[in-house]
Design an enzyme around this catalytic site. Sequence first.
Site, mmCIF file in Angstrom:
data_model
loop_
_atom_site.group_PDB
_atom_site.id
_atom_site.type_symbol
_atom_site.label_atom_id
_atom_site.label_comp_id
_atom_site.label_asym_id
_atom_site.label_seq_id
_atom_site.Cartn_x
_atom_site.Cartn_y
_atom_site.Cartn_z
ATOM 1 N N TRP A 324 0.820 -1.222 0.000
ATOM 2 C CA TRP A 324 0.000 0.000 0.000
ATOM 3 C C TRP A 324 0.854 1.273 0.000
ATOM 4 C CZ3 TRP A 324 -0.581 -4.223 3.148
ATOM 5 C CH2 TRP A 324 -1.724 -5.001 2.945
ATOM 6 N N ASP A 325 2.147 1.157 0.057
ATOM 7 C CA ASP A 325 3.042 2.308 0.191
ATOM 8 C C ASP A 325 2.758 3.080 1.471
ATOM 9 O OD1 ASP A 325 5.088 4.087 -0.419
ATOM 10 O OD2 ASP A 325 3.791 5.410 -1.575
ATOM 11 N N VAL A 326 2.555 2.369 2.543
ATOM 12 C CA VAL A 326 2.365 3.040 3.830
ATOM 13 C C VAL A 326 3.703 3.033 4.588
ATOM 14 C CG1 VAL A 326 -0.115 2.896 4.124
ATOM 15 C CG2 VAL A 326 1.268 0.904 4.655
ATOM 16 N N THR A 445 -1.586 6.099 0.441
ATOM 17 C CA THR A 445 -0.200 6.558 0.524
ATOM 18 C C THR A 445 -0.082 7.946 1.144
ATOM 19 O OG1 THR A 445 1.789 6.966 -0.774
ATOM 20 C CG2 THR A 445 -0.281 7.384 -1.891
#
Lengths: 643, 117
Positions: A324-326, A445
Amino acid sequence: MKTEKKLILAALGFTAAAAAALLSFSATAQNGLAGGSDSQTWDAFGGNQQAQKYSTATQITPDNAKNLKKAWELHTGDVGSGAHYTTWGATPLFVNNTVYVGTPFYKIFAVEPDTGKTKWVYDSGALGKSQNQGLKNRGVAYWAAAAPAAGQSCQKMVYIGTMQGELHGVDADTGKPCAGFGKNGVVDVNAWLTTNSKWKIGLIQPPAVYKDTLILGWAGDDWTLKTENPGTVYGIDARTGALKWTFNIIPPDQLNNTGTANVWAGISVDPETGLAFLPVSSPSPNYYGGDRLKEMPYVTATVAVKAETGEVVWARQLVHHDIWDVDINSAPTLLDIDKNGQKIPALIQATKMGFLFVLNRNTGEPVYPIVEKPVPASDVPGEVASRTQPYVATPRPTIPDTSPPVSMLADITSFGQCSRWKARLRDEGRYTPPSIKGSIAWPATVGGVEWGGGAVDPTTNTYVVNSDHVPQVYTLIPRAEADKLYGDKLRGAGGYAAQAGSAYGFKLENFLNIWGMPCWEPPYGTLLSYDMNTGKLNWEKPFGQVQKYGFYMPESWGSVTIGAPVITKSGVVFIGASMDSRVRAVDLKTGNVLWKHIVDAPAVAQPAVYTYKGRQYVVFAAGGNGILTPRLSDQLVAFALPN
Amino acid sequence: MIILASLIVMAISVYDYYSPETGLIGTGGVETTAVAGLLMLLASLTLALKPNRGRFLQGFLIVSILLDILLSSVAGYFLESPVIMAAEAVALIGWLVNVIGDAADRSIETDEVEDED
């Protein structure tokens, strides 16, 4: 008044387009944690090396904050658009009786703290070189020798990084390059990264400082290729620029499957134990993990290393198999928690997920429980999402577990576009995996908490943090189709990123209707206060205002924010961060806004607070960030009470 | 009063458009209010300088100015510009004076016609 605004809005069908810009945000090292800085300096990005963003200054209080006036301002001239588009998220430093600030043209300005007059300027000369990640800067770092050699220069140094991977070191008194630092004052950090080097690393964030060691991470690009520069953190001799140690984040056997998982945000340091705390970001490619299924324990994690050797002491992964691009994206804030009569050396790791992980900073064990909860499975061929993810209930997360409902106003004005779109998407709350048909990413993000992190009053353990409420739409595109649509482009229209070398391209869309209005119910951003001794929420308020075409939306809607708060001993919170280009003073007890002032662009980092010649100043770099609004500036502005 | 208000609206809109400290620099919102001010100025000048206008033109100008005042007031509210809102209040008073005065004039004219009968 707020209701009136809403009614008028509805009646006129204002195309607020509120978050169209959602695209896509010391105490000296020798000081202890409890009291912050007594000298009221601000000698690190986070106020001190513990990233507390706390000042013992008491001149500005909740009662007199309304009288704040502009004391001075400086325009650096370092702002640009188009090919020279700038992102300036610097926090100035105040130390050595000087305000130091870095600019996105990679200059250092040394400024008189009471007048704003320039003492000297150092120009790194990096502006003319290629900019593969744009013109970005978050300020400078400062180091002073514990036992300065008399009559010699460079016993106090200021450092600035460039987006070409160079670290410059200059004398803090004169601005002259320190010849003994690297090669004539420049260390080519990029040269140390010899494995899978695809582009020059970006030294956007100034290094942390512990004794005579600089601890340095870097920023990269993790959307376009499967195999990118692998994440590394460096320990550097503050005097000579020599490499002391390297911490490799990705296991060697995974280097052909992934990359990045770097440390692009701030790093905090415990001056008592010599531990450095690293917020490690996501691995590449960010949104498909079918090629990197093997466990990588330091990735999307908080990692504690010994500041002088780089040896790992503990690591706690906060997102398993991140797709998730967290990124873990802010320096952990250090504090000593009083829990049930026991003093616990702790840190708070704010996250894009809105979880505030409170850990024992010596061991990595949770102070408040972390529970592994089942999360949705992936339906994408080749992908295997983690079955569980870490959750914390206390402190209460800054955002709810499920995405906000569709905005009636946005839905009506778009003839049902929002609700129809949402019905087509996977939307199962937190950690809904990216899918081929499209998924609501909540949080996405953008976050959650952005890279500024929170601030803490270490005398009461009151913690304040700003948080965004922004769902976005993640869609994976099978490689053959992606190649057909976009050819060999690494980036394309509609939020496309190639993730080249993997089985899927990726598309990131903002969940906006045809008029650019957010398809979800506000608030879009809030400011929260917690008692970290108990983990309880003190208050939460919508924060800031959305501004579009000059029109301000209702205060109850809040604003997406990039930037962070600071706290003073007198109970005032100072924060810029909002889309409306205003800086504010907020009452720490109530969350009520005490004062606000328009600056030239959103102040997308925390301000610096210091006292000089008996007068307290609050200084914001109003640089702006294209993720929030197109409004950019080069303004450094100080506020103080009238003399 | 309407002419004065429209000049104020145009002036403050131009000032806001070029001044960073207003928070409205370069925004479409103040471009809109500036144009609205200009249209109101032209309409009010027509009212002032063309007394023998036809009934249709009279109605058109009166309605247009009222709409201009209302929409500009709303814009001023969302721009958080008290000067624009105050100027529009002045314009509204001017509009009312004009409408009431015009109605009174027409009433006198009608009375005179009836007297002649």
